[in-house]
Design an enzyme around this catalytic site. Sequence first.
Site, short mmCIF file in Angstrom:
data_model
loop_
_atom_site.label_atom_id
_atom_site.label_comp_id
_atom_site.label_asym_id
_atom_site.label_seq_id
_atom_site.Cartn_x
_atom_site.Cartn_y
_atom_site.Cartn_z
N HIS A 52 -0.85 9.03 -1.81
CA HIS A 52 -1.89 9.34 -1.91
C HIS A 52 -2.32 10.28 -2.02
CE1 HIS A 52 -3.00 4.37 -0.39
NE2 HIS A 52 -2.89 4.74 -1.83
N ASP B 205 -5.86 -6.49 -16.77
CA ASP B 205 -5.04 -5.93 -17.09
C ASP B 205 -4.62 -4.59 -17.48
OD1 ASP B 205 -3.14 -5.78 -18.27
OD2 ASP B 205 -3.56 -7.11 -19.65
N GLY B 206 -3.74 -3.96 -15.84
CA GLY B 206 -3.81 -2.80 -16.18
C GLY B 206 -3.64 -2.24 -17.08
N ILE C 122 0.99 -0.90 0.03
CA ILE C 122 0.12 -0.21 0.14
C ILE C 122 0.35 1.27 -0.09
CG2 ILE C 122 0.08 -0.06 2.51
CD1 ILE C 122 -2.47 1.25 2.51
N SER C 123 0.70 1.92 -0.48
CA SER C 123 1.45 3.28 -1.01
C SER C 123 1.90 3.98 0.21
CB SER C 123 1.17 4.08 -2.47
OG SER C 123 1.51 3.47 -3.51
N ASP D 93 -7.18 -4.80 -10.81
CA ASP D 93 -5.83 -5.18 -10.59
C ASP D 93 -5.74 -6.59 -10.84
OD1 ASP D 93 -3.72 -4.14 -8.08
OD2 ASP D 93 -3.62 -6.32 -8.41
#
Length: 357
Positions: A191, A277-278, A185-186, A245
Amino acid sequence: RMAEAKPRGQTQQQKHRATSRLSHPVGTSVIALSSIFLFVNLCFVLSKALDTNQSLNCGVEDQSFLNPISRTSMNPTSKIAGVLFSSAPRRSADFTRQQNKVYQKNSPRAKEATRRAYGLFGGAYRTFAASQEGLVEGLIQYGRIRSQSVKDAMLKVDRGDFTTVEGKAEAYNDYPLSIGEGQTISAPHMHAEALELLHDHLKPGARVLDVGSGSGYLSACMAIMVADDEDDDNSTKNGKVVGIDVVKPLVARSLVSIKKSHGGLLQSGALEIKEGDGWAGDTKNAPFDAIHVGAAASSVPDSLVSQLKPGGRMLIPVGEEGGGQEYLQIDKSKDGKKVSTKSLFGVRYVPLVKKGK
C-alpha cells in the site's frame, strides 16, 4: 587351551561379519538411498506446507522474482535449501523498535523461527507493531514511506478498521490478512509503495480509480490525498477516488469499515465504492489521473489504459496466479499518444476476476 581359544575366535569372526555387512557396497547404497528418499519426501511435505493457502500470501512484493532462483521454478528440495541457506532470513532479522508484544514474549528459538518464516518472502515483512503509528514508523524506517503526504494519509487511516475480528490482533504487522471471500487486504508495504509511486498523481482535485478495492483501505488513503483539505474529509474540491470490486459482499464490508472513521469521504463524494468489473474499469467517471489495480491480470486490460488521462499513471500486477507476476508502471504521455510500460519488481497477488466468472 584350544577349547578356550575357540569361543574367542568365534567372537572375532562375528565382529568381522558385522563390520563387513556395514562396509558392503550394497548395504551402504541401500542406506544412502533410503536417507535420500526420506529427505526428498520431507522436502516435498514442507514445500506443500509453505504453499498452503497461498491467498494469504497475496498482495506482497515477491523479491525472489528478481533472484537467480525463483520460488516458482524451484523443486521441493531447492525450496527447502533456499529456506535454510538463503540470505533472506538474515535480511529480515531486523525489526522496528515498536515490536509486536506477542513476538516479544516468545523464546529466542521462537523468535528465530518467526524471522526465518518471514524471510521466506525476500525479507519484505520487516515491521511488527501494536498500533498504526508503530506500523507507519516501521514503513518509514525501511524506506517504504518516503513522503509526508503518504505518511499523513496512512496515519489517518487505521488498518485495524479494515481487518476482520480475527485479524485485528495482527492488523499492524506488515503482511496480508484474510478479509473473507477468498480475498486479502494487501501487505502495508505494498500500500505504501503504491501511494509513493502514484504520489505525483494524487494531488488535490485528482480523479483516481482503484480496481479491486477489496477492504477499501487504499481507496480511503488515496481519497484523503486528493481531498483539498487533508484535515477535513468533507472536501469541496472535485478530487475523487472510485473503488470498484467484483465481489459484492466485500463492497458492503468495505463501506462499513470506511464509515468507522471516514464517513465524511463518502458523504462529500470524495470517495465512492461500488460493485463493478475491474477489467472494464469505470467509464462513467473516466478519465483518471491515476489507476491502481489491486489484483493480478493475465494481461493489461486495454479498457483501463484508454481510461487513463494524458500524463496519467497506472500500477498493475500482471501474471498468472502461482507463477511469476510483475508489478508494472504504465505511463501515458502528456499528449496522450504514447504509452510506456516499466516492470518494477516481482509480486504475488490474487487474480483479477472478471464479472460473471
